[in-house]
Design a protein around this motif. Sequence first.
Motif, short mmCIF file in Angstrom:
data_model
loop_
_atom_site.label_atom_id
_atom_site.label_comp_id
_atom_site.label_asym_id
_atom_site.label_seq_id
_atom_site.Cartn_x
_atom_site.Cartn_y
_atom_site.Cartn_z
N VAL A 82 0.82 -1.21 0.00
CA VAL A 82 0.00 0.00 0.00
C VAL A 82 0.85 1.27 0.00
N ASP A 83 1.82 1.37 0.90
CA ASP A 83 2.63 2.60 0.97
C ASP A 83 3.38 2.88 -0.34
N PRO A 84 4.13 1.91 -0.88
CA PRO A 84 4.82 2.20 -2.14
C PRO A 84 3.85 2.49 -3.29
N LEU A 85 2.71 1.82 -3.28
CA LEU A 85 1.72 2.05 -4.34
C LEU A 85 1.18 3.47 -4.28
N VAL A 86 0.91 3.98 -3.09
CA VAL A 86 0.42 5.35 -2.95
C VAL A 86 1.53 6.33 -3.33
N ILE A 87 2.70 6.18 -2.75
CA ILE A 87 3.80 7.13 -2.99
C ILE A 87 4.20 7.15 -4.46
N TRP A 88 4.59 5.99 -4.98
CA TRP A 88 5.07 5.94 -6.37
C TRP A 88 3.94 6.13 -7.36
N GLY A 89 2.74 5.70 -6.99
CA GLY A 89 1.59 5.97 -7.85
C GLY A 89 1.39 7.46 -8.03
N GLN A 90 1.43 8.22 -6.93
CA GLN A 90 1.25 9.66 -7.04
C GLN A 90 2.38 10.31 -7.82
N ILE A 91 3.61 9.90 -7.59
CA ILE A 91 4.75 10.48 -8.31
C ILE A 91 4.64 10.18 -9.81
N LEU A 92 4.36 8.94 -10.17
CA LEU A 92 4.30 8.56 -11.58
C LEU A 92 3.08 9.16 -12.28
N ILE A 93 1.95 9.23 -11.59
CA ILE A 93 0.78 9.89 -12.16
C ILE A 93 1.09 11.36 -12.41
N PHE A 108 -6.78 7.48 -15.43
CA PHE A 108 -7.55 6.38 -14.85
C PHE A 108 -6.98 5.99 -13.49
N CYS A 109 -5.65 5.85 -13.41
CA CYS A 109 -5.01 5.46 -12.14
C CYS A 109 -5.24 6.53 -11.07
N GLY A 110 -5.11 7.79 -11.45
CA GLY A 110 -5.35 8.88 -10.50
C GLY A 110 -6.79 8.92 -10.04
N ALA A 111 -7.72 8.73 -10.97
CA ALA A 111 -9.14 8.73 -10.60
C ALA A 111 -9.45 7.56 -9.68
N LEU A 112 -8.85 6.41 -9.94
CA LEU A 112 -9.06 5.25 -9.08
C LEU A 112 -8.53 5.52 -7.67
N GLN A 113 -7.34 6.12 -7.59
CA GLN A 113 -6.78 6.44 -6.27
C GLN A 113 -7.67 7.44 -5.53
N MET A 114 -8.13 8.46 -6.22
CA MET A 114 -9.00 9.46 -5.59
C MET A 114 -10.33 8.84 -5.15
N PHE A 115 -10.84 7.92 -5.96
CA PHE A 115 -12.09 7.24 -5.59
C PHE A 115 -11.90 6.40 -4.33
N LEU A 116 -10.78 5.72 -4.22
CA LEU A 116 -10.49 4.95 -3.00
C LEU A 116 -10.35 5.88 -1.79
N PHE A 117 -9.69 7.03 -1.99
CA PHE A 117 -9.58 8.00 -0.89
C PHE A 117 -10.96 8.47 -0.47
N TRP A 118 -11.83 8.73 -1.45
CA TRP A 118 -13.21 9.15 -1.16
C TRP A 118 -13.94 8.06 -0.37
N MET A 119 -13.79 6.82 -0.80
CA MET A 119 -14.44 5.71 -0.11
C MET A 119 -14.00 5.64 1.35
N SER A 120 -12.74 5.94 1.61
CA SER A 120 -12.23 5.85 2.98
C SER A 120 -12.79 6.94 3.88
N HIS A 121 -13.32 8.01 3.30
CA HIS A 121 -13.86 9.12 4.09
C HIS A 121 -15.35 8.96 4.40
N LEU A 122 -15.99 7.99 3.79
CA LEU A 122 -17.43 7.81 4.01
C LEU A 122 -17.70 7.37 5.44
N SER A 123 -18.74 7.95 6.00
CA SER A 123 -19.11 7.55 7.36
C SER A 123 -20.45 6.84 7.39
N GLY A 124 -20.92 6.40 6.25
CA GLY A 124 -22.16 5.66 6.16
C GLY A 124 -22.39 5.23 4.72
#
Length: 183
Positions: A82-93, A108-124
Amino acid sequence: MSTKRRTLEAELFGRETTFEYSEDWIGYALVGLRVVIAWVFLQAGLDKLLAGDWTAAGYLANAIPAGNPFGFWDAMASAPFVDPLVIWGQILIGLALLTGTAVRFAAFCGALQMFLFWMSHLSGGIMAGFPIEHGWVVSSHIVYVLLLFGLGAIGAGRILGVDSYLETHGFVQSNPWLRYFLG
């Protein structure tokens, strides 16, 4: 500067839509959006990399809101990729968007990452209206998802980007499926 006027005719949500636009200003807007979003990703990734001890584990294990409808965050907190995927994903994107290289794939990769970040913020879940910290459904993550979708759909890498060169290359012309990644 001459401003070339064009007309876009499209069917959106079952309705015919026609409007005029300026090619020059659209080009500037798309390059500007691509560079700004590239900078956001590149800076975020470099900040994490240069911190030296950044990890997503603390957030994933402790900061996911109560009532989050997705239960895989704890497993991701302990996953070594997870950590390398986030770090290097953001750098390469960020680099891909900045140079206009493989923009559709990067978007597509950036949108997928942002969508996952959005999912993690949901409280319901859906019955709660997909609540997030300051409202329902829409957060900056969703804005990024839609902007990245637009850059990929338009093929913004063709405007002052490496993709415009790559698409003229014989290898890409011999393998037209590569155009799904470029643009």
